[in-house]
Design an enzyme around this catalytic site. Structure first.
Site, PDB file in Angstrom:
ATOM      1  CB  CYS A   1      -0.943   0.001   1.193  1.00  0.00           C
ATOM      2  SG  CYS A   1      -2.253  -1.240   1.053  1.00  0.00           S
TER       3      CYS A   1
ATOM      4  CG  PHE B   1      -7.310  -5.399  -0.654  1.00  0.00           C
ATOM      5  CD1 PHE B   1      -6.549  -4.251  -0.453  1.00  0.00           C
ATOM      6  CD2 PHE B   1      -7.266  -6.392   0.302  1.00  0.00           C
ATOM      7  CE1 PHE B   1      -5.755  -4.115   0.674  1.00  0.00           C
ATOM      8  CE2 PHE B   1      -6.472  -6.277   1.441  1.00  0.00           C
ATOM      9  CZ  PHE B   1      -5.711  -5.132   1.622  1.00  0.00           C
TER      10      PHE B   1
ATOM     11  CG  HIS C   1      -2.998   4.012   0.983  1.00  0.00           C
ATOM     12  ND1 HIS C   1      -3.395   3.601  -0.272  1.00  0.00           N
ATOM     13  CD2 HIS C   1      -3.161   2.947   1.796  1.00  0.00           C
ATOM     14  CE1 HIS C   1      -3.765   2.327  -0.203  1.00  0.00           C
ATOM     15  NE2 HIS C   1      -3.626   1.913   1.043  1.00  0.00           N
TER      16      HIS C   1
END
Length: 391
Positions: A166, A217, A307
């Site tokens: 990530c 995801f 993020h």
């Protein structure tokens, strides 16, 4: 596969000479759009599983992740061709890589083309590539296939970042910044591309944490053009990348633990991950903002491009830093619309950040400074102190 991109904004004169700037953004996705409310039934049908307890657990997770839609490479056609992907314990790494290698290349090419189109200059002006993926493994790597697919010069210099997870998108931005600033006149294409097929598995009571990934995801690709000293009229910088740092937290290697096995990638996320990030985020941010003479009192004047690893991480950051609810809007929107798409997601966050900036009236923004942040295996913190030039 479809692609989207974002236009430019700001004035070239606002960028500091010699500092790297993001000159354009682009993204691309596979065709399969998954609506979160239909995910549970589809996943259990595709994997021929009817465990009611696991089904209930996944249904709960699908609500708590806040994800509404995601794009995925996985399709009925792929499962018909490779039914072994849905069988527990089946060695399928070759099949997975065959699918992933092709898919990530195609998405990276499309995202890059979308980005180059918005940038407005010729593809022949690209001097360097930074390519990021945790979804493929091959020699030569995806960087070469991307260069070939775009028709880049054989003299294009390439860097590849594999399995950064990530934090890969911001790590790639840090590397692109260094390249751009140390090679005057260069134009760096940063491309990220990911697919969850590398880790797709049927549900198992022995691996309840797998369901978090199923609920969270997504797949896709992102691209950016980075360079210094934007050409007036031709180029319009979006963000100036002032200072970039990376830290790892000692003795946290097992918190995000991934292994490439005969069955694809197997990974575990420790429950304490959000807490570890919360405990360390403030010190990390203060290292960065101190460079610009900012303090914790300026948190709510700055922009935050974070993020979105998951809602728990965003919630804990918001609480620890005492951020106003709208400060993480761009991150929450990206999570809702695309899921956690690993290294790509920061591109989607920056897009939404620009969209929100352009809605502001002149003088509304308190400050053009902000942070671009991501967290990945290690545990690794990536951070860039940046200026929003679109304000």
């Amino acid at each position: 596969m479809g692609s989207e991109q974002i236009g430019q904004g700001g004035l070239a004169s606002k960028a500091k000479p010699g500092k790297a700037t993001i000159l354009a953004l682009g993204k691309a996705f596979p065709h399969q759009l998954v609506m979160q409310e239909f995910l549970v039934d589809g996943y259990f049908r595709n994997t021929n599983c009817d465990d009611p307890e696991l089904k209930k657990k996944l249904a709960r997770l699908c609500k708590t992740t806040t994800v509404k839609t995601r794009y995925v490479v996985m399709s009925d056609e792929i499962l018909k061709k490779y039914p072994e992907l849905a069988i527990e314990g089946c060695p399928t790494i070759k099949q997975r890589l065959d699918i992933c290698n092709e898919a990530v290349t195609q998405m990276a090419i499309e995202a890059s083309r979308a980005c180059i189109k918005k940038w407005g200059r010729s593809v022949s002006d690209i001097t360097h590539i930074v390519y990021v993926s945790s979804s493929e493994a091959r020699l030569p790597g995806g960087d070469l296939y991307l260069a070939r697919g775009l028709g880049l010069s054989p003299e294009t210099q390439r860097v590849m970042l594999y399995f950064s997870g990530c934090s890969g998108g911001v790590a790639g931005l840090r590397v692109a910044k260094d390249i751009a600033e140390n090679n005057p006149g260069s134009r760096v294409l940063l491309a990220t591309s990911e697919t969850t097929i590398i880790g797709f598995k049927p549900p198992s009571v022995d691996r309840p944490y797998d369901l978090v990934g199923v609920a969270l995801f997504g797949d896709g690709a992102g691209a950016m053009i980075i360079g210094t000293d934007p050409v007036p009229v031709t180029e319009s910088p979006l963000f100036e990348l002032h200072t970039a740092i990376q830290n790892f937290l000692p003795n946290t290697e097992k918190t995000i633990d991934g292994r490439l096995t005969e069955e694809g990638i197997s990974f575990t996320l420790a429950r304490e991950l959000p807490q570890i990030i919360e405990d360390n985020i403030e010190g990390f941010c203060q290292k960065l903002i101190g460079v610009a003479g900012l303090t914790h009192k300026d948190y709510n004047k700055m922009f935050w491009a974070v993020h979105p690893g998951g809602p728990a991480i965003l919630n804990r950051m918001e609480k620890r830093l005492d951020l106003l609810p709208d400060k993480l809007n761009a991150s929450r929107r990206a999570l809702m619309d695309y899921g956690n798409a690993s290294s790509n997601t920061i591109v989607y966050v920056l897009e939404y950040m620009l969209e929100e900036s352009r809605k502001m009236k002149a003088g509304e923004a308190d400050c053009d400074w902000g942070l671009i942040l991501a967290f990945g295996p290690g545990i690794t913190f990536e951070g860039i102190l940046a200026r929003n030039l679109a304000i």
